[in-house]
Design an enzyme around this catalytic site. Structure first.
Site, mmCIF file in Angstrom:
data_model
loop_
_atom_site.group_PDB
_atom_site.id
_atom_site.type_symbol
_atom_site.label_atom_id
_atom_site.label_comp_id
_atom_site.label_asym_id
_atom_site.label_seq_id
_atom_site.Cartn_x
_atom_site.Cartn_y
_atom_site.Cartn_z
ATOM 1 N N TYR A 157 1.682 -7.714 15.669
ATOM 2 C CA TYR A 157 2.124 -6.618 14.540
ATOM 3 C C TYR A 157 2.501 -5.605 15.754
ATOM 4 O O TYR A 157 3.688 -5.098 15.410
ATOM 5 C CB TYR A 157 0.767 -6.065 13.958
ATOM 6 C CG TYR A 157 1.315 -4.998 12.832
ATOM 7 C CD1 TYR A 157 0.645 -3.736 13.371
ATOM 8 C CD2 TYR A 157 1.925 -4.962 11.996
ATOM 9 C CE1 TYR A 157 0.875 -2.732 12.286
ATOM 10 C CE2 TYR A 157 2.248 -4.036 11.140
ATOM 11 C CZ TYR A 157 1.726 -2.658 11.287
ATOM 12 O OH TYR A 157 2.069 -1.784 10.510
ATOM 13 N N ARG B 97 6.665 -10.299 -4.881
ATOM 14 C CA ARG B 97 5.809 -10.119 -6.003
ATOM 15 C C ARG B 97 5.738 -9.058 -6.853
ATOM 16 O O ARG B 97 6.201 -7.693 -6.616
ATOM 17 C CB ARG B 97 4.470 -10.727 -5.624
ATOM 18 C CG ARG B 97 3.798 -9.684 -5.044
ATOM 19 C CD ARG B 97 2.200 -9.986 -4.536
ATOM 20 N NE ARG B 97 2.372 -11.058 -3.651
ATOM 21 C CZ ARG B 97 2.470 -10.572 -2.356
ATOM 22 N NH1 ARG B 97 2.567 -9.182 -2.130
ATOM 23 N NH2 ARG B 97 2.572 -11.289 -1.396
ATOM 24 N N ASP C 268 10.157 -6.414 -4.483
ATOM 25 C CA ASP C 268 9.136 -6.896 -3.848
ATOM 26 C C ASP C 268 9.249 -8.596 -3.981
ATOM 27 O O ASP C 268 9.701 -8.868 -4.943
ATOM 28 C CB ASP C 268 7.588 -6.424 -3.855
ATOM 29 C CG ASP C 268 6.764 -6.584 -2.673
ATOM 30 O OD1 ASP C 268 6.322 -5.524 -2.170
ATOM 31 O OD2 ASP C 268 6.522 -7.623 -2.040
ATOM 32 N N GLN D 73 0.844 -1.265 -0.047
ATOM 33 C CA GLN D 73 -0.072 0.040 0.017
ATOM 34 C C GLN D 73 0.928 1.285 -0.021
ATOM 35 O O GLN D 73 0.760 2.383 -0.756
ATOM 36 C CB GLN D 73 -0.943 0.266 0.973
ATOM 37 C CG GLN D 73 -1.884 1.108 1.261
ATOM 38 C CD GLN D 73 -2.234 1.468 2.952
ATOM 39 O OE1 GLN D 73 -1.938 1.094 3.786
ATOM 40 N NE2 GLN D 73 -3.701 2.144 2.662
ATOM 41 N N LYS E 111 6.517 -4.183 15.946
ATOM 42 C CA LYS E 111 6.815 -2.738 15.516
ATOM 43 C C LYS E 111 7.644 -2.199 17.004
ATOM 44 O O LYS E 111 8.386 -1.308 16.691
ATOM 45 C CB LYS E 111 5.577 -2.122 15.287
ATOM 46 C CG LYS E 111 5.089 -2.240 13.995
ATOM 47 C CD LYS E 111 6.054 -2.113 12.880
ATOM 48 C CE LYS E 111 5.531 -2.340 11.559
ATOM 49 N NZ LYS E 111 6.299 -2.002 10.536
HETATM 50 C C1 VAH Z 1 -2.802 -2.112 10.239
HETATM 51 N N1 VAH Z 1 -2.807 -0.334 8.497
HETATM 52 O O1 VAH Z 1 -4.162 -1.990 10.215
HETATM 53 C C2 VAH Z 1 -2.155 -0.967 9.676
HETATM 54 C C3 VAH Z 1 -1.683 -0.055 10.618
HETATM 55 C C4 VAH Z 1 -2.343 1.444 12.744
HETATM 56 C C5 VAH Z 1 -2.815 0.224 11.503
HETATM 57 O O2 VAH Z 1 -0.471 -0.417 11.368
HETATM 58 O O3 VAH Z 1 -2.353 -3.047 10.561
#
Ligand code: VAH
Length: 313
Positions: free
Chosen positions: A140, A34, A32, A10, A144
């Site tokens: 996630y 792909r 990338d 994105q 991070k």
């Molecule tokens: C997600 N677009 O939704 C990402 C972002 C804060 C959200 O890190 O995982």
């Protein structure tokens, strides 16, 4: 030259085109796992590249004489909850590969995206400060937060010039939603134009920090252009633009498509969204390197509908 890892994603798609506009097509190498969008594939060099493969990245860096790397490849929050170990390995190995290339002196500067996902349920939800409690409860977010710690460590210990910002949810029309919890705010425009209705996987009052892609791209390039001494935060800067919930974005869409209807069927992504802040204090980014957002919710809706309506005519 500049290498973008994750140029099919994105942010990567738009970042590639923006940087090629500034530096010239052949100064910006897209890569990338792909192939990317046609405009990326047809406007300059592209390499199929596995961001988990240190030697493969090193070969591209050497053969194109890369100085700056934007590492935009990652698995986002919703998908990461389905594949925790795959997400952790991808998000961390890719970062270590690029940090270590810089530590070995093979690249000069790195951009690595963090996210408001580093904040968790115990973080203050309104005007979340740059320095605050962070107990992320998603795979996630954990990746991070850990990535931020390693960026700061490599900067302080090895002098690696790595720069990072905590992106809010990003909205754009050039790529389809890609596994993010905030991607409801992308999908809603497609569904509004195609079906004039949308079943939202978050409830109506789930307010989240968001940003239109053009602001995010500008922030990314601006922090990379900032003087080294002005980039004082070396884990990741808070960044903010607009905060809204599904009800707000529905009202904005109805100004263009009055008959648009939304309904709510919250799923596992509701718990992810509930763990994140509602608004962010980005005063330090504004002070250190002059950050200023431009696009508000109604402007974003106008841009999204103007650029997507031809696909659903
Ligand atoms: C997600 N677009 O939704 C990402 C972002 C804060 C959200 O890190 O995982």
């Amino acid at each position: 030259r500049i290498l973008i890892i994750g140029a099919s994603g994105q942010i990567g798609t738009e970042l590639t085109m923006y940087l090629r506009g500034i530096y010239g097509n052949h100064k910006v190498i897209a890569s990338d796992i792909r192939e990317a969008a046609d405009e990326v594939m047809n406007s300059g060099p592209f390499e199929i590249l596995d961001t988990m493969d240190y030697d493969a990245i090193q070969n591209v860096v050497i053969s194109y004489e890369i100085t700056d790397v934007y590492l935009m490849a990652a698995m986002l929050s919703a998908t990461a909850e389905k594949f925790p170990m795959k997400a952790w390995n991808l998000n961390m190995t890719s970062l270590f590969n690029v940090l270590n290339l810089a530590k070995e002196g093979k690249i000069e500067k790195i951009f690595w995206p963090s996210s408001i996902a580093v904040f968790g349920p115990t973080t203050p939800k309104e005007s979340t400060p740059q320095h605050t409690i962070m107990e992320p409860s998603t795979v996630y977010g954990i990746s991070k937060q850990t990535g931020e710690r390693w960026c700061e460590y490599y900067n302080k210990r090895y002098g690696v010039d790595v720069r990072s910002i905590r992106y809010p949810g990003l909205i754009s029309y050039k790529t389809l939603p890609g596994g993010g919890t905030t991607d409801y705010a992308v999908d809603i425009y497609h569904k509004a134009l195609k079906h004039k209705k949308y079943i939202c996987f978050l409830n109506s009052e789930t307010t989240l920090p968001m940003m239109f892609m053009s602001d995010a791209i500008r922030a990314t390039v601006n922090i990379m252009l900032a003087a080294t001494e002005d980039v004082k935060i070396r884990n990741a800067y808070n960044l903010a633009a607009i905060s809204f919930n599904p009800e707000d974005i529905t009202a904005s869409i109805k100004k263009h498509i009055p008959e648009f209807e939304i309904s709510y069927e919250p799923d596992f992504r509701q718990e992810i969204a509930d763990s994140w802040p509602q608004s962010i204090d980005d005063g330090i980014a504004r002070k250190d390197w002059g950050w200023e957002h431009e696009i508000n919710l109604d402007q974003m809706t106008e841009i999204m509908i103007d650029n997507l309506k031809k696909d659903y005519a």
